[in-house]
Design an enzyme around this catalytic site. Structure first.
Site, PDB file in Angstrom:
ATOM      1  N   GLY A  11       0.821  -1.214   0.000  1.00 38.31           N
ATOM      2  CA  GLY A  11       0.000   0.000   0.000  1.00 38.31           C
ATOM      3  C   GLY A  11       0.856   1.265   0.000  1.00 38.31           C
ATOM      4  N   LEU A  34      -3.721  -7.346  -1.827  1.00 41.09           N
ATOM      5  CA  LEU A  34      -3.892  -6.548  -3.053  1.00 41.09           C
ATOM      6  C   LEU A  34      -5.319  -6.018  -3.214  1.00 41.09           C
ATOM      7  CD1 LEU A  34      -1.690  -8.597  -5.597  1.00 41.09           C
ATOM      8  CD2 LEU A  34      -1.014  -6.698  -4.124  1.00 41.09           C
ATOM      9  N   ASP A  59      -4.348 -12.390   2.977  1.00 34.66           N
ATOM     10  CA  ASP A  59      -5.108 -11.517   3.874  1.00 34.66           C
ATOM     11  C   ASP A  59      -4.508 -11.696   5.273  1.00 34.66           C
ATOM     12  OD1 ASP A  59      -6.943 -10.448   5.623  1.00 34.66           O
ATOM     13  OD2 ASP A  59      -8.692 -11.415   4.707  1.00 34.66           O
ATOM     14  N   PHE A  81       0.542  -2.608   8.746  1.00 35.76           N
ATOM     15  CA  PHE A  81      -0.163  -1.567   7.996  1.00 35.76           C
ATOM     16  C   PHE A  81      -1.536  -2.042   7.522  1.00 35.76           C
ATOM     17  CE2 PHE A  81       4.381  -0.793   7.002  1.00 35.76           C
ATOM     18  CZ  PHE A  81       4.486   0.547   7.327  1.00 35.76           C
ATOM     19  N   SER A 125      -3.219   6.274  14.024  1.00 34.98           N
ATOM     20  CA  SER A 125      -3.607   7.523  13.355  1.00 34.98           C
ATOM     21  C   SER A 125      -3.900   8.602  14.380  1.00 34.98           C
ATOM     22  CB  SER A 125      -4.867   7.246  12.539  1.00 34.98           C
ATOM     23  OG  SER A 125      -5.451   8.454  12.123  1.00 34.98           O
ATOM     24  N   TYR A 150     -13.828   3.628  11.311  1.00 38.00           N
ATOM     25  CA  TYR A 150     -12.415   3.468  10.950  1.00 38.00           C
ATOM     26  C   TYR A 150     -11.530   3.941  12.104  1.00 38.00           C
ATOM     27  CZ  TYR A 150      -7.944   5.356   9.482  1.00 38.00           C
ATOM     28  OH  TYR A 150      -6.623   5.703   9.455  1.00 38.00           O
ATOM     29  N   LYS A 154      -8.754   1.942  14.977  1.00 35.49           N
ATOM     30  CA  LYS A 154      -7.397   2.315  15.389  1.00 35.49           C
ATOM     31  C   LYS A 154      -7.330   2.419  16.913  1.00 35.49           C
ATOM     32  CE  LYS A 154      -5.608   2.640  11.270  1.00 35.49           C
ATOM     33  NZ  LYS A 154      -4.663   1.618  10.805  1.00 35.49           N
ATOM     34  N   ASN A 200      -9.260  12.052   0.073  1.00 27.63           N
ATOM     35  CA  ASN A 200      -8.291  12.919   0.743  1.00 27.63           C
ATOM     36  C   ASN A 200      -7.873  14.081  -0.152  1.00 27.63           C
ATOM     37  OD1 ASN A 200      -7.343   9.852   1.904  1.00 27.63           O
ATOM     38  ND2 ASN A 200      -7.951  11.446   3.331  1.00 27.63           N
ATOM     39  N   LEU A 201      -7.419  15.125   0.518  1.00 24.01           N
ATOM     40  CA  LEU A 201      -7.181  16.394  -0.174  1.00 24.01           C
ATOM     41  C   LEU A 201      -6.097  16.323  -1.262  1.00 24.01           C
ATOM     42  CD1 LEU A 201      -7.782  19.396  -0.451  1.00 24.01           C
ATOM     43  CD2 LEU A 201      -6.220  19.833   1.458  1.00 24.01           C
TER      44      LEU A 201
HETATM   45  N1  UFG Z   1     -10.726  18.612   2.115  1.00 27.37           N
HETATM   46  C1  UFG Z   1     -11.330  19.467   1.208  1.00 27.37           C
HETATM   47  N2  UFG Z   1     -11.722  18.960   0.000  1.00 27.37           N
HETATM   48  C2  UFG Z   1     -11.517  17.649  -0.347  1.00 27.37           C
HETATM   49  C3  UFG Z   1     -10.897  16.788   0.592  1.00 27.37           C
HETATM   50  C4  UFG Z   1     -10.519  17.307   1.810  1.00 27.37           C
HETATM   51  O1  UFG Z   1     -11.533  20.657   1.473  1.00 27.37           O
HETATM   52  O2  UFG Z   1     -11.912  17.253  -1.453  1.00 27.37           O
HETATM   53  C5  UFG Z   1     -10.274  19.175   3.413  1.00 27.37           C
HETATM   54  C6  UFG Z   1     -10.904  18.526   4.621  1.00 27.37           C
HETATM   55  O3  UFG Z   1     -12.121  19.162   4.941  1.00 27.37           O
HETATM   56  C7  UFG Z   1      -9.806  18.725   5.675  1.00 27.37           C
HETATM   57  C8  UFG Z   1      -8.515  18.649   4.870  1.00 27.37           C
HETATM   58  O4  UFG Z   1      -8.895  18.907   3.519  1.00 27.37           O
HETATM   59  O5  UFG Z   1      -9.899  20.007   6.228  1.00 27.37           O
HETATM   60  C9  UFG Z   1      -7.835  17.294   4.925  1.00 27.37           C
HETATM   61  O6  UFG Z   1      -8.755  16.265   4.579  1.00 27.37           O
HETATM   62  P1  UFG Z   1      -8.286  14.781   4.272  1.00 27.37           P
HETATM   63  O7  UFG Z   1      -9.504  13.991   3.908  1.00 27.37           O
HETATM   64  O8  UFG Z   1      -7.159  14.775   3.318  1.00 27.37           O
HETATM   65  O9  UFG Z   1      -7.679  14.281   5.662  1.00 27.37           O
HETATM   66  P2  UFG Z   1      -8.369  14.171   7.118  1.00 27.37           P
HETATM   67  O10 UFG Z   1      -7.561  15.021   8.029  1.00 27.37           O
HETATM   68  O11 UFG Z   1      -9.810  14.367   7.082  1.00 27.37           O
HETATM   69  O12 UFG Z   1      -8.168  12.620   7.418  1.00 27.37           O
HETATM   70  C10 UFG Z   1      -6.871  12.070   7.466  1.00 27.37           C
HETATM   71  C11 UFG Z   1      -6.897  10.627   7.049  1.00 27.37           C
HETATM   72  C12 UFG Z   1      -7.602   9.766   8.035  1.00 27.37           C
HETATM   73  C13 UFG Z   1      -7.111  10.008   9.419  1.00 27.37           C
HETATM   74  C14 UFG Z   1      -7.087  11.468   9.753  1.00 27.37           C
HETATM   75  C15 UFG Z   1      -6.376  11.669  11.048  1.00 27.37           C
HETATM   76  O13 UFG Z   1      -7.535  10.481   5.796  1.00 27.37           O
HETATM   77  O14 UFG Z   1      -7.314   8.421   7.713  1.00 27.37           O
HETATM   78  O15 UFG Z   1      -6.384  12.191   8.745  1.00 27.37           O
HETATM   79  O16 UFG Z   1      -6.442  12.962  11.474  1.00 27.37           O
HETATM   80  F1  UFG Z   1      -7.895   9.379  10.289  1.00 27.37           F
END
Ligand code: UFG
Length: 343
Positions: A11, A34, A59, A81, A125, A150, A154, A200-201
Site C-alpha cells: 500500500g 492486493l 489476507d 499496515f 492515526s 475506521y 485504530k 483525501n485532499l
Molecule cells: N478537504 C477538502 N476537499 C476535499 C478533501 C478534503 O476541502 O476534497 C479538506 C478537509 O475538509 C480537511 C482537509 O482537507 O480540512 C484534509 O482532509 P483529508 O480527507 O485529506 O484528511 P483528514 O484530516 O480528514 O483525514 C486524514 C486521514 C484519516 C485520518 C485522519 C487523522 O484520511 O485516515 O487524517 O487525522 F484518520
C-alpha cells in the site's frame, strides 16, 4: 538473517516504508491481499532499490494463509499496515471495518506469540485524539471521542496492544500516530493511487491538476482558523517511512507500549496547500467553497517532540517537496495511461 514483516506492505505507506528499510539494508517481507494495491508495486520497489523483497499475497486476518509466513521465515519484527482506511466507507459498512481491521491485528498478534516475535509497530492515526482535544496534540492526551468506525478500529487496536504488552513483559509495541501523509518517493514510481473519487485532499488536488476532475471542493471556509479552511499537519510519506525505520531501531531496546506521533508540528490550511501546490508546480487549481464535511475538525497538528526525543527522528521535507513529489507521481500515472491508450 532476521526479517521485518510488513503487512499491507504494497500500500501507500507500506511500500514507502519497504523502500526506506531496503535502502537501510534490512531484509523485508511483504504481505498484502492486493485489495487496495496492485502487484506491480513489487516491480517498482525493485526498480527503486535494486532488491526484490519476498512477497506473499495473503489476507493478514487469514490465520491459515499467514502461518507459512511466520513458520518459514525468521521474523524479528512486524510493522502492521494492513487495514481498511476509508473514513466515509467505514460509516456505511461498520461491521466490515471492525471485522477486517481488528481480526488482522489479532491474527498477527497470535502468530507472533506462537513464533516468539516480540516487536510490533502499529500503523495508528491521529484520528485517535478525536474531536475534543486542542492542538498541538501530545501523546499523553486522552484518546476517544472519535466520529467514525475506521477511527475506532485504530483506537481499539491500540487498547488491545496495550493489554498485550501488559501481559507479556518481553513485548515491544510502538503505536505510531500518523498525521496527514502526502507526497511520494522522489523516483515518482510509487505513490498514493486511490480507487475512484479520492477522499483525501492531496490526491484530489493532483487529479484536478491532471485534468481528471475540473475543480476541488473546499469543505468549509468558516472554521476558526487562519483563513477559515481546515488545518492539518501534512507530512511527506518518505519522512513518515523513515519514522518507521527509527521506531524499529527503538523497539530493539524497548518493552511495553509507547504511543508516538509522526507529524511535522506545522498546521497548513486547505487554501495554503492549494497555493503551495500551484507555486511548486506552476499549475492553477480551480476550487469552489462547499459546505463542511461531516466529522471534520477545524484544526489538527502534532506536537512532534516525543518522536525527536525517543526516536531521534523529525520530518525533514518541506510542503513544497510534498507538492512537487505528489505531482511527479500523478503525472507518471497520466503518462502511463497515454502510452497504454496509444498502443
Ligand atoms: N478537504 C477538502 N476537499 C476535499 C478533501 C478534503 O476541502 O476534497 C479538506 C478537509 O475538509 C480537511 C482537509 O482537507 O480540512 C484534509 O482532509 P483529508 O480527507 O485529506 O484528511 P483528514 O484530516 O480528514 O483525514 C486524514 C486521514 C484519516 C485520518 C485522519 C487523522 O484520511 O485516515 O487524517 O487525522 F484518520
Amino acid at each position: 538473517m532476521e526479517s521485518v514483516l510488513l503487512t499491507g506492505g504494497m500500500g501507500y505507506i507500506g511500500s514507502h516504508t519497504a523502500v526506506e528499510l531496503l535502502r537501510e539494508g534490512y531484509d523485508v517481507i511483504l504481505v498484502d491481499d492486493l485489495s487496495n494495491s496492485s502487484a506491480d508495486v513489487l516491480d517498482r520497489i525493485e526498480s527503486i532499490t535494486g532488491v526484490r523483497p519476498k512477497f506473499y499475497q495473503a489476507d493478514a486476518a487469514d490465520h491459515e494463509a499467514m502461518t507459512p509466513v511466520f513458520r518459514d521465515n525468521n521474523i524479528g519484527a512486524v510493522i502492521h499496515f494492513a487495514g481498511y482506511k476509508a473514513v466515509g466507507e467505514s460509516v456505511q459498512k461498520p461491521l466490515l471495518y471492525y471485522r477486517n481491521n481488528i481480526d488482522s491485528a489479532l491474527t498477527v498478534l497470535e502468530l507472533m506469540e506462537k513464533y516468539n516475535v516480540q516487536r510490533f509497530i502499529f500503523s495508528s492515526s491521529a484520528t485517535v485524539y478525536g474531536e475534543h482535544n486542542t492542538p498541538p496534540l501530545t501523546e499523553d492526551l486522552p484518546t476517544g471521542g472519535i466520529t467514525n468506525p475506521y477511527g475506532w478500529t485504530k483506537y481499539m487496536i491500540e487498547e488491545i496492544l496495550k493489554d498485550a504488552a501488559k501481559a507479556n513483559q518481553e513485548l515491544s509495541v510502538v503505536l505510531l500516530r500518523y498525521f496527514n501523509p502526502i507526497g511520494a518517493d522522489e523516483s515518482g514510481l510509487i505513490g498514493e493511487k486511490p480507487n475512484g473519487i479520492p477522499n483525501n485532499l492531496m490526491p484530489y488536488i493532483a487529479q484536478v491538476a491532471a485534468g481528471i476532475r475540473d475543480h476541488l471542493n473546499v469543505f468549509g471556509n468558516d472554521y476558526p482558523t487562519v483563513d477559515g479552511t481546515g488545518v492539518r499537519d501534512y507530512i511527506h510519506v518518505t519522512d513518515l517511512a523513515r519514522g518507521h525505520v527509527a521506531a524499529l531501531r527503538y523497539s530493539r531496546t524497548h518493552t511495553g507500549a509507547e504511543a508516538i506521533n509522526l507529524g511535522t508540528g506545522n498546521g497548513v490550511s486547505v487554501l495554503q496547500l492549494i497555493h503551495a501546490f500551484e507555486e511548486a508546480n506552476g499549475i492553477r487549481i480551480p476550487y469552489e467553497i462547499a459546505p463542511r464535511r461531516a466529522g471534520d475538525v477545524a484544526e489538527m497538528y502534532a506536537c512532534p517532540d516525543k518522536a525527536e526525543k525517543l526516536l531521534n527522528w523529525h520530518a525533514e521535507k518541506t510542503i513544497e517537496d510534498c507538492c512537487r513529489d505528489s505531482w511527479r507521481f500523478q503525472k507518471g500515472i497520466a503518462d502511463e495511461l497515454r502510452v497504454m491508450r496509444s498502443r
